[in-house]
Design a protein around this motif. Structure first.
Motif, mmCIF file in Angstrom:
data_model
loop_
_atom_site.group_PDB
_atom_site.id
_atom_site.type_symbol
_atom_site.label_atom_id
_atom_site.label_comp_id
_atom_site.label_asym_id
_atom_site.label_seq_id
_atom_site.Cartn_x
_atom_site.Cartn_y
_atom_site.Cartn_z
ATOM 1 N N VAL A 20 17.851 65.225 -30.775
ATOM 2 C CA VAL A 20 16.960 64.145 -31.201
ATOM 3 C C VAL A 20 15.694 64.191 -30.356
ATOM 4 N N ASP A 21 14.632 63.523 -30.805
ATOM 5 C CA ASP A 21 13.439 63.397 -29.979
ATOM 6 C C ASP A 21 13.816 62.727 -28.662
ATOM 7 N N ARG A 22 13.272 63.238 -27.565
ATOM 8 C CA ARG A 22 13.674 62.751 -26.241
ATOM 9 C C ARG A 22 13.442 61.249 -26.079
ATOM 10 N N LYS A 23 12.412 60.731 -26.695
ATOM 11 C CA LYS A 23 12.131 59.300 -26.528
ATOM 12 C C LYS A 23 13.216 58.415 -27.132
ATOM 13 N N TYR A 24 14.055 58.983 -28.012
ATOM 14 C CA TYR A 24 15.127 58.217 -28.638
ATOM 15 C C TYR A 24 16.492 58.462 -27.978
ATOM 16 N N MET A 25 16.537 59.255 -26.915
ATOM 17 C CA MET A 25 17.823 59.639 -26.356
ATOM 18 C C MET A 25 18.648 58.441 -25.905
ATOM 19 N N GLU A 26 18.067 57.565 -25.093
ATOM 20 C CA GLU A 26 18.834 56.426 -24.576
ATOM 21 C C GLU A 26 19.249 55.491 -25.703
ATOM 22 N N LEU A 27 18.367 55.279 -26.662
ATOM 23 C CA LEU A 27 18.714 54.457 -27.822
ATOM 24 C C LEU A 27 19.889 55.056 -28.569
ATOM 25 N N ALA B 123 25.189 55.247 -37.592
ATOM 26 C CA ALA B 123 24.739 54.475 -36.425
ATOM 27 C C ALA B 123 23.346 54.914 -35.992
ATOM 28 N N LEU B 124 23.104 56.213 -36.013
ATOM 29 C CA LEU B 124 21.786 56.721 -35.612
ATOM 30 C C LEU B 124 20.732 56.384 -36.661
ATOM 31 N N ALA B 125 21.113 56.437 -37.921
ATOM 32 C CA ALA B 125 20.164 56.110 -38.993
ATOM 33 C C ALA B 125 19.718 54.655 -38.909
ATOM 34 N N ARG B 126 20.641 53.754 -38.580
ATOM 35 C CA ARG B 126 20.286 52.331 -38.465
ATOM 36 C C ARG B 126 19.210 52.104 -37.409
ATOM 37 N N GLU B 127 19.194 52.965 -36.388
ATOM 38 C CA GLU B 127 18.216 52.833 -35.307
ATOM 39 C C GLU B 127 16.970 53.677 -35.552
ATOM 40 N N GLY B 128 16.914 54.343 -36.701
ATOM 41 C CA GLY B 128 15.746 55.147 -37.016
ATOM 42 C C GLY B 128 15.652 56.429 -36.214
ATOM 43 N N VAL B 129 16.793 56.955 -35.774
ATOM 44 C CA VAL B 129 16.814 58.187 -34.981
ATOM 45 C C VAL B 129 17.007 59.374 -35.912
ATOM 46 N N ASN B 130 16.030 60.259 -35.947
ATOM 47 C CA ASN B 130 16.100 61.429 -36.817
ATOM 48 C C ASN B 130 16.843 62.579 -36.128
ATOM 49 N N LEU B 131 17.634 63.319 -36.884
ATOM 50 C CA LEU B 131 18.417 64.428 -36.351
ATOM 51 C C LEU B 131 17.696 65.745 -36.612
ATOM 52 N N LYS B 132 17.488 66.533 -35.589
ATOM 53 C CA LYS B 132 16.802 67.811 -35.711
ATOM 54 C C LYS B 132 17.770 68.970 -35.926
ATOM 55 N N VAL B 133 18.901 68.929 -35.218
ATOM 56 C CA VAL B 133 19.937 69.959 -35.341
ATOM 57 C C VAL B 133 21.280 69.272 -35.161
ATOM 58 N N VAL B 134 22.300 69.738 -35.876
ATOM 59 C CA VAL B 134 23.662 69.205 -35.753
ATOM 60 C C VAL B 134 24.608 70.366 -35.510
ATOM 61 N N ALA B 135 25.552 70.176 -34.577
ATOM 62 C CA ALA B 135 26.585 71.184 -34.334
ATOM 63 C C ALA B 135 27.906 70.466 -34.095
ATOM 64 N N THR B 136 28.989 71.060 -34.561
ATOM 65 C CA THR B 136 30.303 70.420 -34.422
ATOM 66 C C THR B 136 31.328 71.404 -33.891
ATOM 67 N N SER B 137 32.369 70.844 -33.285
ATOM 68 C CA SER B 137 33.577 71.606 -32.950
ATOM 69 C C SER B 137 34.747 70.691 -33.262
ATOM 70 N N GLU B 138 35.938 71.114 -32.896
ATOM 71 C CA GLU B 138 37.131 70.330 -33.224
ATOM 72 C C GLU B 138 37.115 68.955 -32.577
ATOM 73 N N ILE B 139 36.516 68.847 -31.370
ATOM 74 C CA ILE B 139 36.571 67.570 -30.657
ATOM 75 C C ILE B 139 35.182 67.064 -30.242
ATOM 76 N N LYS B 140 34.115 67.553 -30.858
ATOM 77 C CA LYS B 140 32.790 67.039 -30.511
ATOM 78 C C LYS B 140 31.837 67.170 -31.693
ATOM 79 N N ILE B 141 30.839 66.304 -31.692
ATOM 80 C CA ILE B 141 29.696 66.427 -32.594
ATOM 81 C C ILE B 141 28.459 66.244 -31.739
ATOM 82 N N SER B 142 27.535 67.199 -31.803
ATOM 83 C CA SER B 142 26.305 67.139 -31.029
ATOM 84 C C SER B 142 25.100 67.110 -31.954
ATOM 85 N N VAL B 143 24.073 66.368 -31.546
ATOM 86 C CA VAL B 143 22.830 66.336 -32.306
ATOM 87 C C VAL B 143 21.658 66.485 -31.338
#
Length: 415
Positions: free
Chosen positions: A394-401, A372-392
């Protein structure tokens, strides 16, 4: 009689009209047969005003105090905001024919640690409250405050009134703790960012804890932690209407969980890379030990592949903590406890996360999120996961998108 704790935040008691409106909600629950303990915050804006007074008093023009002040006196002043509100609320209830009296934290007593300005609750002795309930008196309790081991007034720091309310609900064996605020529940994301955001009927403690820690402002993390520990059912409701709120409860009370329940974001994040550190056992402790001692909470941590015995360590933290982090790490380097080539800080990033207990039993969440993020051209800088979450990150200008794209991808607007 069953007991209920009702907590009203600053916007809910901002003036006498709102205090009277809140008192009517309390009367409704009293008439329904509850023994009610009301926990109140200071009137909106009052705590900030009191804090400013303390700083001005301790640091007059020409002072060389360096911004320091006696934390015990800080607590004595700042706690007065809740004292005022509790007395006014008790008067408003009495005017409605509800027998009530106000309580300060030290009168209960709510006992805390001695860390003035950021104390933690150690015990609540409900003996006196129980006696007054038996006499037919309902309680209006000043939130955010207690009494330290030195016999001085103490305050609980950020989110202290929510934490007080949950603690009293646990100590009093309350059926529920209702948190009245300026929103009418917990939404799938912030409606100001995604207009299709939907209010949730129920959410599990673990999900609410993740959302709160990841940037959702509805509840403070400490209060949710306490609710989870003592299984206190929380209802997030609006002070300004009578719409049903969102129940924060045990996972077993939720019939069928969606894979993803919500999208959280934290706008003001920073990414720090400690470049050129030795790739050896103990280097992580050498980095994160000084940060912990400086009171800095880091979240996402990534270590790069080692090259020629050196590696890079990247982590995220609130933007406001960048200066403290730099100071702590440079001090560790100066002492010889840590060696690194350079510190690189990116202060133009935001954190976006998807959260859901349904992720435990469903595969493919990360795939759907990243697509979903790739379709919008949002690049991921860091990825972290836990059992019930995934966090990334992104550049602040892309946050709302990014938030809108994920909300659509997981169809969170649907029941």
């Amino acid at each position: 009689m069953p007991r209920l704790v009702m907590k009203f935040g600053g916007t809910s008691v901002a003036d006498l009209d709102r205090i009277r409106a809140a008192a009517l909600k309390v009367k409704r629950e009293v008439d329904a047969g509850y023994e009610v303990a009301v926990v109140v915050s200071a009137m909106s804006g009052k705590t900030n005003e009191l804090v400013a007074w303390v700083r001005d008093a301790a640091n007059p023009p020409g002072s060389n105090s360096g911004g320091f002040y006696d934390a015990r006196e800080y607590d004595a002043v700042v706690a007065s905001g809740e004292q005022v509100t509790s007395g006014l609320m008790a008067l408003a209830l009495q005017e409605l024919g509800v027998p009530a009296r106000s309580w300060q934290g030290w009168q209960v007593p709510l006992k805390t640690t001695g860390a003035h300005g950021a104390a933690r609750i150690e015990d609540i002795d409900t003996t006196r409250l129980d006696q007054k309930f038996a006499e037919g008196l309902h309680a209006v309790i000043a939130g955010f405050q207690g009494i330290g081991p030195d016999g001085r007034i103490s305050t609980l720091g950020r989110g202290g009134s929510d934490t007080s309310a949950v603690a009293f609900a646990a100590a009093l064996g309350a059926e529920r703790c209702d948190i009245y605020t300026d929103v009418d529940g917990v939404y799938t994301t912030d409606p100001r960012v995604e207009r299709k955001a939907r209010k949730l009927d129920r959410i599990a403690y673990e999900e609410m804890l993740e959302l709160a820690s990841l940037g959702a402002k509805v509840l403070q993390t400490r209060s949710v932690e306490l609710a989870l520990r003592y299984k206190v059912r929380l209802m997030v409701r609006s002070s300004f209407n009578d719409e049903p709120g969102t129940l924060v409860c045990d996972e077993e009370e939720i019939m069928e969980s969606k894979v993803v329940s919500g999208v959280a974001f934290s706008r003001d994040e920073a990414k720090v890379t400690v470049a050129g550190v030795e790739d050896r056992p103990g280097v992580a402790a050498a980095i994160f030990g000084p940060l912990a001692e400086a009171g800095i909470n880091v979240d996402m941590i990534v270590q790069n592949i080692s090259a020629e015995g050196l590696t890079d360590m990247t982590f995220s933290l609130p933007t406001d903590d960048i200066a403290k982090a730099r100071k702590a790490l440079e001090a560790a380097q100066a002492s010889g406890a840590l060696k690194f080539r350079t510190l690189i800080a990116d202060t133009d990033v935001s954190k976006v996360s998807v959260v859901g207990i349904g992720m435990r039993s469903h595969a493919g969440v990360a795939k759907k999120m990243f697509e979903a993020l790739a379709r919008e051209g949002v690049n991921l800088k860091v990825v972290a996961t836990s059992e019930i979450k995934i966090s990334v990150l992104v550049d602040r200008k892309y946050m709302e998108l990014a938030v809108q794209a994920l909300h659509d991808a997981f169809e969170l607007e649907k029941d």
